[in-house]
Every structure is written in structure tokens, then in C-alpha cells.
Write a protein that holds these residues in place. Sequence first.
Motif, PDB file in Angstrom:
ATOM      1  N   ALA A 264      12.239   9.074 -37.471  1.00  9.91           N
ATOM      2  CA  ALA A 264      11.195   8.716 -38.421  1.00  9.91           C
ATOM      3  C   ALA A 264      10.781   9.948 -39.206  1.00  9.91           C
ATOM      4  O   ALA A 264      10.949  11.084 -38.752  1.00  9.91           O
ATOM      5  CB  ALA A 264       9.981   8.113 -37.713  1.00  9.91           C
ATOM      6  N   VAL A 265      10.214   9.701 -40.380  1.00 13.70           N
ATOM      7  CA  VAL A 265       9.667  10.756 -41.222  1.00 13.70           C
ATOM      8  C   VAL A 265       8.192  10.458 -41.466  1.00 13.70           C
ATOM      9  O   VAL A 265       7.825   9.309 -41.726  1.00 13.70           O
ATOM     10  CB  VAL A 265      10.384  10.836 -42.581  1.00 13.70           C
ATOM     11  N   LEU A 266       7.353  11.479 -41.364  1.00  9.96           N
ATOM     12  CA  LEU A 266       5.955  11.334 -41.752  1.00  9.96           C
ATOM     13  C   LEU A 266       5.827  11.734 -43.217  1.00  9.96           C
ATOM     14  O   LEU A 266       5.955  12.911 -43.571  1.00  9.96           O
ATOM     15  CB  LEU A 266       5.042  12.203 -40.883  1.00  9.96           C
ATOM     16  N   SER A 267       5.629  10.737 -44.084  1.00 11.81           N
ATOM     17  CA  SER A 267       5.405  10.975 -45.505  1.00 11.81           C
ATOM     18  C   SER A 267       3.947  11.379 -45.693  1.00 11.81           C
ATOM     19  O   SER A 267       3.048  10.824 -45.062  1.00 11.81           O
ATOM     20  CB  SER A 267       5.697   9.691 -46.292  1.00 11.81           C
ATOM     21  N   LEU A 268       3.699  12.328 -46.588  1.00  8.87           N
ATOM     22  CA  LEU A 268       2.347  12.855 -46.743  1.00  8.87           C
ATOM     23  C   LEU A 268       1.473  12.030 -47.670  1.00  8.87           C
ATOM     24  O   LEU A 268       0.253  12.077 -47.574  1.00  8.87           O
ATOM     25  CB  LEU A 268       2.396  14.303 -47.242  1.00  8.87           C
TER      26      LEU A 268
END
Length: 338
Positions: A264-268
Motif C-alpha cells: 500500500a501507499v499512503l498518499s498525502l
Amino acid sequence: MTNEKAIIAIPMGDPAGIGPEITAKSLANDEIFNMCKPIVVGDKEVFHKAIQIVEKDLTVNVIQSPEEGKFEFGTVDLINLDNINMDELRYGEVQEQCGKAAFDYVKTSVDLAKNGLVKALATTPINKESLKAANVPYIGHTEMLEEMTNIQDPLTMFEVRDMRIFFLTRHLSLKDAIAQMTKERVHDYLLRCDKALQRLGIENRKMAVAGLNPHSGEGGLFGREEVDEITPGIEAAKKDGVNVVGPVPADSVFHQALNGKYDAVLSLYHDQGHIAAKMTDFHRTISITNSLPFLRTSVDHGTAFDIAGQNIASSVSMEECIKLAAQYAPQFTQETLD
């Protein structure tokens, strides 16, 4: 992991929009019934009309509770709230009765989930203006679900193909979103994201945090946010046992996640993650609300009033929404994240 098929509640959305149509089209796909036990929560007459519009060979079985469901392909088990006057229903228009009905479908579905009668919700589009016309005090699903479950700041995740994206901030201006990018918030969200992935049955989890500035700021040359706030938040999460890297430049991190480097990626901020997901596959981008006591998936499009009632709307997104709920529901743990 259990192979038992989960019961999925589908509130059919604003009756004047495409929700009933795409639900009917989706339930004309036998693959859905191979994966789960779907139940529609809505209005029988509206749904009958939707079946006629999309020209599908479906029979409606009105039930009072999920225990009465047949769960057979060709039959749609439907909890009938009988809350629409068909003589006054106008497709593609904001109407008070439709806003109220859409809210009632969600409320009933949530009650079923809270009582353990369904394992997940797969939600269809509702309309903000219709809700307002009905004096419903919420602008969308997220706000409703917050109130109905007493869960603050529900965690949103997009899934498309093999990529998952969380959002540190959502509906804020870019300036206000940047002000929310504190080390404390990054730390807290990474803990919550890791727990959310665990609830979905994902083991050996690895996440990445997207950078804000070009090349993640180049050590402060192009902005201090990564140095002062984002990286310290990541380091704090690492100390708490989260397997996370970053900030990784946003022009590469989503491609890497799509190809399996990260779970997963944490988008800002809102558009950073939305663009990445929808450019990958617009119709198959599905939203998951993770931090509720139950699983909720949703299409990521609106009521499409301009094409409602015309058998034009694609059901691809709705089918993916139901399938994703079916995929995750059996292993989804019911405890809250807080």
C-alpha cells in the motif's frame, strides 16, 4: 481463511440515479453469486423498473431479513422499504423522496451489519443535493457512517488491480492539506493503515509514503515538509513496528506499488492518490472504508443523473465493488481500529 460465501448488503442508492440500474446489471452476472450472497436494500417497484430498463432476466424475491434469502443466480433477494412514489419518480432529477430513500437504504444496511446479519456493505451512488432536499444532515456516505458507527475520521483506501492507496488528507484545499501533514498525523495514520491491512488479511505488510515535493524535496532543496514532518512521522511508525519506507517520490511510488513492491501507499492529499488510481483503471477503482466495525466497499463515481434510466451506465465498477467486498469479507476482523 474461510471459503464460506459472505452475505453482502447492497443499498441501491438514489432511485433517480444509476444505482438501481448498475445493481441490476451486476446481479445478472453469475460470477457475483459464485463469490458471495448479495442482498439489495431498496424499493421493490424501483428495482423492478431498473430490471426492465437494463433488460435482464431477473426475479425479485422480497424478504424481511437475510435469513430468508434464496441466494440463487437469477433471483434478487431484496429488502423492500417501499419508500418511493413511482408516479412522482423522475430520473436524473434532485428529489426529496429520493434523498430520504437513499439515506434509509444505507441506514437499514448499516443496522444489518451492526447486528451481524451481513458481513459487508457494497454501496452505490447517492446524491448530495437530494440528501439536502430531504433535510438529511449528511453530505455523503462517509459522514453517515461516522455517525451511525460512532467512528471518527474513517480510514479511506482505494484498491485498483494490485495497488492500494490510503489518504492522509481528503477534501481539503492543497494549502490546508499541507498544514495537516504533521509528524504526529503521519505516525498515527501509518499505525492505522497497517492495522487496516491486517484486518483485510494481508500478512508481511510493507508500505510506502508518497513524497509531497518534487523528488521528495531533495533533502530540503525543494521544500522542508519531508525533512521536518513527514520523515519524522515515518521514523516514529517504524519504531512502533510498522514496515514502511519513504517518503518515496510520488512520480514513481505508485508505479512501484502497482508492480508489487509495496502492499500500500499512503498518499498525502486527495488528488495525488486519486489521479494515480484512476489513471490505472478508472472503472475498477474501488473505495474501501476500513475503520468501521464492518467492511464497506463503494464505487468511486456519482449518481450520473445525465444518463440515469437510459441503460447507458456501465456496471463494471459496481461489479468490482461487490467482488472486492466478497474477497475481503470472509477474513475481515470485526473489531474497531481504535
